[in-house]
Design an enzyme around this catalytic site. Structure first.
Site, PDB file in Angstrom:
ATOM      1  CD  GLU A  85     -20.271  47.260  11.224  1.00 39.10           C
ATOM      2  OE1 GLU A  85     -19.859  47.591  10.093  1.00 39.10           O
ATOM      3  OE2 GLU A  85     -19.903  46.223  11.809  1.00 39.10           O
TER       4      GLU A  85
ATOM      5  CG  HIS B 230     -20.776  45.693  15.241  1.00 34.69           C
ATOM      6  ND1 HIS B 230     -19.874  46.393  14.487  1.00 34.69           N
ATOM      7  CD2 HIS B 230     -20.273  45.661  16.501  1.00 34.69           C
ATOM      8  CE1 HIS B 230     -18.844  46.768  15.268  1.00 34.69           C
ATOM      9  NE2 HIS B 230     -19.076  46.335  16.490  1.00 34.69           N
TER      10      HIS B 230
ATOM     11  CB  SER C 162     -18.239  48.549  19.223  1.00 33.89           C
ATOM     12  OG  SER C 162     -18.261  47.163  18.992  1.00 33.89           O
TER      13      SER C 162
END
Lengths: 270, 270
Positions: A201, A174, A132
């Site tokens: 993800e 994401h 992330s």
């Protein structure tokens, strides 16, 4: 600081990697870092909940068989120069950047002794992973923040320097889950000549030398605007919509590879 | 039923078109349908709230200056053969399909006398518009339903016949807003040789002859998989992720055009 030739492995994770089931992505990180003999350092600079996040990764890395897991918290500039922290990095075989806020991460670490130590480990062959926010900061330039689920236009994305482990790309994480095609396209028009990697993800790219391979349950969307024949960036007023012709897109799930120099996808049997 | 050469105008709207401010998209529909002299028929077959939806469009079309606005509700098969309804269509210069559920719309109208009357109006030069579900059903084949915000794989999208006003494309609506790249890519791998048009909210393509132009505040994402060099559809087991190489993507905001035969985008000054 720009990226130079590196000899370690980068594992760049699109966030929300599985920590309960088969742990496909984190398992691969531990394997690359040396398996049960790995010495793992977890850097929590991106998050405002370093204790909680660190505990989660300690638990999962232990469960995967890595006994030596150490945490490097950086709550102040002093921590980025701390001799014990530097030593933890220098003794590690795998370094893991947690999620959180990529600007927070870069503000804390960029060009510090700790950053230099991580770069040195990478140059010496260690495995560097980030998820992330820890993925976003991997290139020279990163998406600091941006609107998702909207058409591309320059205003929706704010760019800034990353920690420069991987040159000539922009990462968005994401990717499918947050509908980020528009903001990645906007970033690529602002930063022409780089390649866009939209990582879903529980999915990662494993970069070694000039190639990456894909692991995990989603896909990596490679967005190549370098052959684009037209865009209207020069003519746009505020909030006007971007036009781009001739973007090349490749969708790569697990088992597929990509040559970053030739900008060519490679099938598993290729 | 497959599409044949048509001589009217199609206005295909990505949903959520502005009805309060400048009404850019609906204004263009009224203009194409004959302006203040337009005779507009609103078909509510897609929605379970036909009265409410019809009232909204009557109000906005009146506000834009079209006085003659008639509603064609179809609550049973009989309504699709009703002489008054057919007459309303035959006397119209512009026909508007509301949003709702595209399968409901197609189940109610496909191959009925009402459908034939709309096709006849289109062939005679009328303007046919549809928003959201009313946009999805425009091609020969449509996305009936599908998961958004996920990587492309065959399971996430269910295809079915549309009302066949525009051949050789698949439409996806609410495109950027609902993160639908994955499902449009999946649809295009299942239906090779057609072109994907991802239309954002408050955005439309105006199709005349072999070209469309873009109007509205968002963008149209043209997804061309026909030059793709590789996909793994033949090898996939259930829930496995799709791979595709070499998709061409064009992002087209208002003022841009696209030639559907040559599959070439055209800049405003082009």
């Amino acid at each position: 600081m720009t990226s130079e030739h590196q000899s370690g492995t980068l594992i760049i994770i699109g966030g929300a990697e599985d920590k309960e089931q088969d742990c496909r992505v984190l398992r691969e990180f531990v394997r690359h870092a040396g398996g049960v003999k790995a010495r793992i350092a977890v850097l929590t600079a991106a998050t405002t909940m370093p204790g909680e996040v660190a505990d989660e990764y300690i638990e999962v890395f232990h469960r995967l068989g890595a006994e030596d897991v150490r945490i490097v918290h950086t709550e102040s500039a002093r921590d980025t120069e701390d001799a014990d922290n530097i030593a933890t990095i220098e003794q590690s075989t795998g370094i893991f950047f947690t999620g959180g806020d990529q600007q927070r991460l870069v503000d804390m670490l960029a060009d510090t002794p700790l950053h230099k130590a991580v770069r040195q480990q990478y140059a010496s062959g260690s495995t560097i992973a980030g998820t992330s926010a820890g993925a976003a900061m991997m290139p020279d330039m990163m998406i600091v923040e941006g609107d998702a689920q909207t058409h591309p236009r320059p205003e929706i994305v704010k760019m800034g320097p990353g920690l420069a482990f991987l040159p000539d790309v922009i990462i968005d994480q994401h990717f499918a889950q947050r509908g980020r095609l528009g903001r990645l396209l906007a970033a690529l028009v602002i930063e022409p000549s780089v390649l866009g990697l939209g990582i879903d993800e529980n999915t990662a790219v494993v970069v070694e030398s000039d190639e990456f391979s894909v692991i995990g349950s989603g896909a990596v969307t490679v967005v190549d605007e370098t052959a684009s024949t037209h865009n209207n960036l020069d003519q746009l007023l505020k909030d006007e919509a971007l036009a781009v012709f001739g973007i090349a897109l490749h969708i790569l799930p697990e088992g597929y590879r990509f040559n970053l120099k030739q900008r060519q996808p490679i099938a598993p049997d290729g």
